[in-house]
Design an enzyme around this catalytic site. Structure first.
Site, short mmCIF file in Angstrom:
data_model
loop_
_atom_site.label_atom_id
_atom_site.label_comp_id
_atom_site.label_asym_id
_atom_site.label_seq_id
_atom_site.Cartn_x
_atom_site.Cartn_y
_atom_site.Cartn_z
CG ASP A 1 -6.53 -7.56 -3.56
OD1 ASP A 1 -6.30 -7.77 -2.34
OD2 ASP A 1 -7.63 -7.24 -3.99
CB SER B 1 -7.83 -6.28 11.71
OG SER B 1 -7.80 -4.86 11.62
CE LYS B 2 -4.84 -1.42 11.00
NZ LYS B 2 -3.72 -1.54 10.06
CE1 TYR C 1 -8.04 0.22 10.30
CE2 TYR C 1 -8.14 1.12 12.53
CZ TYR C 1 -7.53 1.05 11.28
OH TYR C 1 -6.42 1.82 11.02
N GLY D 1 0.83 -1.21 0.00
CA GLY D 1 0.00 0.00 0.00
C GLY D 1 0.86 1.25 0.00
N GLY D 2 1.91 1.23 -0.82
CA GLY D 2 2.84 2.37 -0.84
C GLY D 2 2.50 3.43 -1.87
CG ASN E 1 1.02 1.22 4.99
OD1 ASN E 1 0.79 1.97 5.93
ND2 ASN E 1 0.52 1.44 3.78
P1 NDP Z 1 -5.20 4.96 3.00
O1 NDP Z 1 -6.64 4.59 2.96
O2 NDP Z 1 -4.75 6.32 2.61
O3 NDP Z 1 -4.35 3.89 2.14
C1 NDP Z 1 -4.56 2.53 2.32
C2 NDP Z 1 -3.53 1.79 1.51
O4 NDP Z 1 -3.74 0.37 1.67
C3 NDP Z 1 -3.63 2.09 0.02
O5 NDP Z 1 -2.36 2.12 -0.53
C4 NDP Z 1 -4.41 0.89 -0.48
O6 NDP Z 1 -4.17 0.59 -1.83
C5 NDP Z 1 -3.85 -0.21 0.38
N1 NDP Z 1 -4.72 -1.38 0.40
C6 NDP Z 1 -5.93 -1.50 0.98
N2 NDP Z 1 -6.43 -2.74 0.74
C7 NDP Z 1 -5.50 -3.41 0.00
C8 NDP Z 1 -5.42 -4.71 -0.55
N3 NDP Z 1 -6.41 -5.60 -0.41
N4 NDP Z 1 -4.33 -5.04 -1.26
C9 NDP Z 1 -3.33 -4.16 -1.43
N5 NDP Z 1 -3.34 -2.91 -0.93
C10 NDP Z 1 -4.42 -2.54 -0.22
O7 NDP Z 1 -4.76 4.61 4.48
P2 NDP Z 1 -3.62 5.21 5.42
O8 NDP Z 1 -2.42 5.59 4.65
O9 NDP Z 1 -4.26 6.15 6.32
O10 NDP Z 1 -3.31 3.90 6.27
C11 NDP Z 1 -2.17 3.07 6.07
C12 NDP Z 1 -2.13 2.07 7.22
O11 NDP Z 1 -2.05 2.79 8.45
C13 NDP Z 1 -3.37 1.19 7.31
O12 NDP Z 1 -3.01 -0.10 7.72
C14 NDP Z 1 -4.19 1.89 8.39
O13 NDP Z 1 -5.06 1.00 9.03
C15 NDP Z 1 -3.09 2.38 9.30
N6 NDP Z 1 -3.48 3.48 10.17
C16 NDP Z 1 -3.94 4.67 9.66
C17 NDP Z 1 -4.30 5.69 10.51
C18 NDP Z 1 -4.80 7.01 10.04
O14 NDP Z 1 -5.22 7.81 10.89
N7 NDP Z 1 -4.75 7.33 8.77
C19 NDP Z 1 -4.20 5.52 11.96
C20 NDP Z 1 -3.70 4.26 12.39
C21 NDP Z 1 -3.36 3.28 11.51
P3 NDP Z 1 -5.16 1.17 -2.98
O15 NDP Z 1 -4.83 2.61 -3.15
O16 NDP Z 1 -4.80 0.37 -4.17
O17 NDP Z 1 -6.55 0.96 -2.48
#
Ligand code: NDP
Length: 234
Positions: A48, A143-144, A140, A9-10, A75
């Site tokens: 995915d 899972s965390k 959520y 998810g970079g 991530n």
């Molecule tokens: P975003 O919603 O901005 O990004 C989520 C990322 O995860 C995207 O790159 C997305 O890819 C990817 N992703 C989701 N599902 C899949 C999948 N099935 N396969 C591959 N990639 C996937 O989230 P954040 O950047 O905010 O969050 C990143 C991490 O940090 C997550 O694990 C989140 O739970 C955690 N987090 C976030 C917080 C926040 O306040 N923002 C707080 C605490 C934890 P695509 O673009 O292709 O969908």
């Protein structure tokens, strides 16, 4: 020394910031993405993480292009919030499948090469709500919280091979995931955060960079909060 790193998810949010930080520190960085574009200059692999075959294909491509993964940052994550009474089993399972089983899939695949080389860094991105709980987020938060038990068990399994496994638990961070929170809810959250604001993705990324570095060689099984004090170190 340039290592082969993978951030799932970079392509956006916290993952994108982590990928940028590791790359700036000198690593060769691959990112998985499904939507949008991977950051310029980094290796983007379409994947995915709910699909084991896609995970394996992504790893093969990374191994060919930049060598076996030495630094893994799990991530990628999703949220599908609802109160328990209204939450479908599908929304419960799919969040677990992405956030927890997704981390299992990539860690299992990455560990193979790390065990062989007797070194490696695994960092899992959890959340403050995994330890504090959060109404409307049983899927959520479960899972965390699961990631913490996962990381600590894996840290015990892999410690003798020179591999560290740690968790970063961000608080509320400005990304797409939090952008939709209603203003009143945002204000309420900020009231409970000692530092009085949401975090920036880069503030999570620097903690991950540290845990992935040689400087963190004696840290494993740890949960590092990056949450403005919300969880008070848990
Ligand atoms: P975003 O919603 O901005 O990004 C989520 C990322 O995860 C995207 O790159 C997305 O890819 C990817 N992703 C989701 N599902 C899949 C999948 N099935 N396969 C591959 N990639 C996937 O989230 P954040 O950047 O905010 O969050 C990143 C991490 O940090 C997550 O694990 C989140 O739970 C955690 N987090 C976030 C917080 C926040 O306040 N923002 C707080 C605490 C934890 P695509 O673009 O292709 O969908």
């Amino acid at each position: 020394m340039s290592r082969s790193a993978l951030v799932t998810g970079g392509n956006r949010g916290i993952g994108r910031a982590i990928a940028g930080e590791l790359s700036a520190a000198g690593d060769q960085v691959a990112v998985t993405y499904r939507s949008g574009e991977p950051p310029e200059g980094l290796l983007g692999v379409n994947c995915d993480i709910t699909d084991t075959a896609q995970v394996d294909t992504a790893f093969k491509r990374i191994e060919e292009e930049q060598g076996p993964v030495e630094v893994l940052v799990a991530n990628a994550g999703v949220s599908k919030d609802n109160l328990l009474a209204m939450m479908s089993e599908e929304d419960f399972s799919s969040v677990l499948d992405t956030n927890l089983t997704g981390a299992f899939r990539v860690a299992k695949r990455a560990a193979r090469g790390m065990i062989r080389r007797r070194s490696g860094r695994i960092v899992l991105i959890s959340s403050v709500v995994g330890l504090m709980g959060s109404g409307g987020q049983v899927n959520y938060a479960a899972s965390k919280a699961g990631l913490v038990g996962f990381a600590r068990s894996l840290a015990r399994e892999l410690g003798s091979r020179g591999i560290t496994v740690n968790v970063v638990a961000p608080g509320f961070v400005e990304t797409d995931m939090t952008a939709d929170l209603p203003e009143e809810r945002q204000a309420e959250i900020k009231k409970n955060v000692p530092l009085g604001r949401f975090g920036a993705a880069e503030e999570v990324a620097t903690a991950v960079r540290f845990l992935a570095s040689e400087d963190a060689a004696y840290i494993t099984g740890a949960v590092i909060p990056v949450d403005g004090g919300l969880g008070m170190g848990h």
